[in-house]
Motif scaffolding. Sequence first.
Motif, PDB file in Angstrom:
ATOM      1  N   UNK A 195     -62.204  44.465  69.821  1.00  0.00           N
ATOM      2  CA  UNK A 195     -60.641  43.709  69.634  1.00  0.00           C
ATOM      3  C   UNK A 195     -61.199  42.392  69.390  1.00  0.00           C
ATOM      4  N   UNK A 196     -61.923  41.648  68.859  1.00  0.00           N
ATOM      5  CA  UNK A 196     -61.936  40.858  68.368  1.00  0.00           C
ATOM      6  C   UNK A 196     -61.207  40.233  66.890  1.00  0.00           C
ATOM      7  N   UNK A 197     -60.107  39.216  67.728  1.00  0.00           N
ATOM      8  CA  UNK A 197     -59.062  38.659  66.407  1.00  0.00           C
ATOM      9  C   UNK A 197     -59.945  38.972  64.834  1.00  0.00           C
ATOM     10  N   UNK A 198     -61.383  38.166  64.961  1.00  0.00           N
ATOM     11  CA  UNK A 198     -61.696  38.195  63.883  1.00  0.00           C
ATOM     12  C   UNK A 198     -62.907  39.932  63.384  1.00  0.00           C
ATOM     13  N   UNK A 199     -61.964  40.928  63.517  1.00  0.00           N
ATOM     14  CA  UNK A 199     -62.795  42.424  63.881  1.00  0.00           C
ATOM     15  C   UNK A 199     -62.907  42.500  62.095  1.00  0.00           C
ATOM     16  N   UNK A 200     -61.354  42.636  61.501  1.00  0.00           N
ATOM     17  CA  UNK A 200     -61.421  43.289  60.286  1.00  0.00           C
ATOM     18  C   UNK A 200     -62.274  42.463  59.178  1.00  0.00           C
ATOM     19  N   UNK A 201     -62.350  40.535  59.536  1.00  0.00           N
ATOM     20  CA  UNK A 201     -63.494  39.993  58.477  1.00  0.00           C
ATOM     21  C   UNK A 201     -64.511  40.478  59.118  1.00  0.00           C
ATOM     22  N   UNK A 202     -64.745  41.220  59.942  1.00  0.00           N
ATOM     23  CA  UNK A 202     -66.082  41.311  59.772  1.00  0.00           C
ATOM     24  C   UNK A 202     -66.703  42.456  59.363  1.00  0.00           C
ATOM     25  N   UNK A 203     -65.918  43.889  59.465  1.00  0.00           N
ATOM     26  CA  UNK A 203     -66.182  44.661  58.396  1.00  0.00           C
ATOM     27  C   UNK A 203     -65.279  45.501  57.456  1.00  0.00           C
ATOM     28  N   UNK A 204     -64.990  44.188  56.448  1.00  0.00           N
ATOM     29  CA  UNK A 204     -64.636  44.496  55.387  1.00  0.00           C
ATOM     30  C   UNK A 204     -65.698  44.439  54.745  1.00  0.00           C
ATOM     31  N   UNK A 205     -66.749  44.919  54.816  1.00  0.00           N
ATOM     32  CA  UNK A 205     -67.686  45.431  54.024  1.00  0.00           C
ATOM     33  C   UNK A 205     -68.009  47.160  53.952  1.00  0.00           C
ATOM     34  N   UNK A 206     -67.262  47.526  55.020  1.00  0.00           N
ATOM     35  CA  UNK A 206     -67.322  48.611  54.904  1.00  0.00           C
ATOM     36  C   UNK A 206     -67.347  49.703  54.000  1.00  0.00           C
ATOM     37  N   UNK A 207     -65.893  49.214  53.364  1.00  0.00           N
ATOM     38  CA  UNK A 207     -65.228  49.780  52.235  1.00  0.00           C
ATOM     39  C   UNK A 207     -66.195  49.461  51.103  1.00  0.00           C
ATOM     40  N   UNK A 208     -67.165  50.745  51.225  1.00  0.00           N
ATOM     41  CA  UNK A 208     -68.082  51.465  50.517  1.00  0.00           C
ATOM     42  C   UNK A 208     -67.712  51.710  48.763  1.00  0.00           C
ATOM     43  N   UNK A 209     -67.548  52.666  49.016  1.00  0.00           N
ATOM     44  CA  UNK A 209     -66.496  54.024  48.010  1.00  0.00           C
ATOM     45  C   UNK A 209     -65.538  52.922  46.956  1.00  0.00           C
ATOM     46  N   UNK A 210     -65.536  52.659  45.643  1.00  0.00           N
ATOM     47  CA  UNK A 210     -64.490  52.522  44.793  1.00  0.00           C
ATOM     48  C   UNK A 210     -63.178  52.469  45.212  1.00  0.00           C
ATOM     49  N   UNK A 211     -62.023  51.851  45.793  1.00  0.00           N
ATOM     50  CA  UNK A 211     -60.626  51.582  45.496  1.00  0.00           C
ATOM     51  C   UNK A 211     -60.567  53.018  46.741  1.00  0.00           C
ATOM     52  N   UNK A 212     -61.533  52.399  48.060  1.00  0.00           N
ATOM     53  CA  UNK A 212     -60.677  53.159  49.614  1.00  0.00           C
ATOM     54  C   UNK A 212     -59.925  52.543  50.106  1.00  0.00           C
ATOM     55  N   UNK A 213     -59.237  51.327  49.992  1.00  0.00           N
ATOM     56  CA  UNK A 213     -59.007  50.614  51.173  1.00  0.00           C
ATOM     57  C   UNK A 213     -57.707  51.060  50.665  1.00  0.00           C
ATOM     58  N   UNK A 214     -57.071  51.548  51.700  1.00  0.00           N
ATOM     59  CA  UNK A 214     -55.427  52.512  51.563  1.00  0.00           C
ATOM     60  C   UNK A 214     -53.961  51.442  52.197  1.00  0.00           C
ATOM     61  N   UNK A 215     -53.555  51.090  51.532  1.00  0.00           N
ATOM     62  CA  UNK A 215     -52.208  50.448  51.894  1.00  0.00           C
ATOM     63  C   UNK A 215     -51.675  50.886  53.409  1.00  0.00           C
ATOM     64  N   UNK A 216     -50.962  49.403  54.119  1.00  0.00           N
ATOM     65  CA  UNK A 216     -50.077  48.948  55.012  1.00  0.00           C
ATOM     66  C   UNK A 216     -50.716  49.794  56.440  1.00  0.00           C
ATOM     67  N   UNK A 217     -52.255  48.982  56.796  1.00  0.00           N
ATOM     68  CA  UNK A 217     -53.308  49.051  57.250  1.00  0.00           C
ATOM     69  C   UNK A 217     -52.143  48.523  58.855  1.00  0.00           C
ATOM     70  N   UNK A 218     -52.420  48.592  59.767  1.00  0.00           N
ATOM     71  CA  UNK A 218     -52.008  48.736  61.190  1.00  0.00           C
ATOM     72  C   UNK A 218     -53.045  47.852  61.988  1.00  0.00           C
ATOM     73  N   UNK A 219     -52.910  47.537  62.933  1.00  0.00           N
ATOM     74  CA  UNK A 219     -53.548  46.735  63.842  1.00  0.00           C
ATOM     75  C   UNK A 219     -54.157  47.136  64.733  1.00  0.00           C
TER      76      UNK A 219
END
Length: 400
Positions: free
Chosen positions: A64-88
């Motif tokens: 629930x930390x405000x910067x959790x997304x920033x901390x986990x941006x490295x989790x997207x390993x496979x190319x072209x895996x980020x899905x649009x319109x992510x929620x909070x």
Amino acid sequence: MIKPIRNAYNSNFSEEKYQAFLKDIDGTFDYHVPFKIAETPVFLPKALKQKLVEACDDIMSVINKPNFKELTDGAFFYPNTIVPNEDEQSKFIQLDFGICEDEDGNLTPKLIELQGFPSLYYFQELVGQKYVEHFGNVIPQGFSQHLNGMTSTDYLDLLKQEIVGDTNPKQVILLEIEPEQQATAIDFYATAEKLGIKVLCITDLKKRGKTLFYLDENGGEVEVLKIYNRIIFDELHQRTDLKTEFSFQDEIDAEWIGHPNWFYRISKYTMPLLKGDYVPKSYYLDKLERIPTDLENYVLKPLYSFAGAGVQIHVTRGMIDSIANKSNYLLQEKVAYAPVIETMDVPAKCEIRMMMLYNSKTYKTEIVSNLMRLSKGEMVGVKYNKDKTWVGGSTGFFEG
């Protein structure tokens, strides 16, 4: 775990009752469950329940930390895996704990893995109901699969609220790859029955512009407004044979119920971000300044794998040195499961999945159910428990 209840259950148990229990589950949807369902549920004492709740709270304080997304941006390993319109918030969170003993012999949970992805929310309710129907005379009053006074009706109503809400159920789909071939197909059938939604293979999903639709039994087009996603991306990336009109990277006019990006963010990648009494020490292998000398006390895990694939439980320095891309691995302190469930031969170890759900009315992520796995092997998995009894999937009943 609660000796009088365990003794009563074991004394009451018979193979005939167990086979009737399994036959009843298979008969619910005229479908044979392919995975092992354990001979027993697990009875969790109040003190352990309180520790599990505290452990979940500790972990959620990081998520629930405000910067959790920033901390986990490295989790997207496979190319072209980020899905649009992510929620909070992740709609679904699963926290897997091994049940251990502390230095004083008290039961305590230790986190094994976590995932921001749905689990067997409907099957677990079904299996719990069947344990009660077939072995209910030794399941005490006041014990429940749910916490905080939540009833089965409350639980099912909450799932319906969060998955379907005010949308026409016909316009809500459960999305999978060849769902009838999946080992967890019975959960899909149970979900469809309770919610009235369509279970759909990704190859049957059609796309026109940003609109997704499927063809009903009469050939009519039905626009999809919500997607309850059950596709595991490891499988999707391996299935290059699939012919689809839809890609997860497409901009669409449908809402994700369980946005796919949380599959990556809340995963093994999160482990080194967590600290506390209920979390084993975990390190990104490429960021580890010094390799521990006591590697017998660690496991090596691929960051981007599913269902225990590639996990090494007998780690050596040579094994680590031979890894070319160390950024793909996690070194995690071993968790010593305690053999705490008495069975007809040797005691079983167990792991509990605390199944959580974000409630859009209260704006809180709640513990709503659980899943237990019983094991007598080195790890909790089918290949480690072949030809063993009183192992497999189960559910826990918490002391009130």
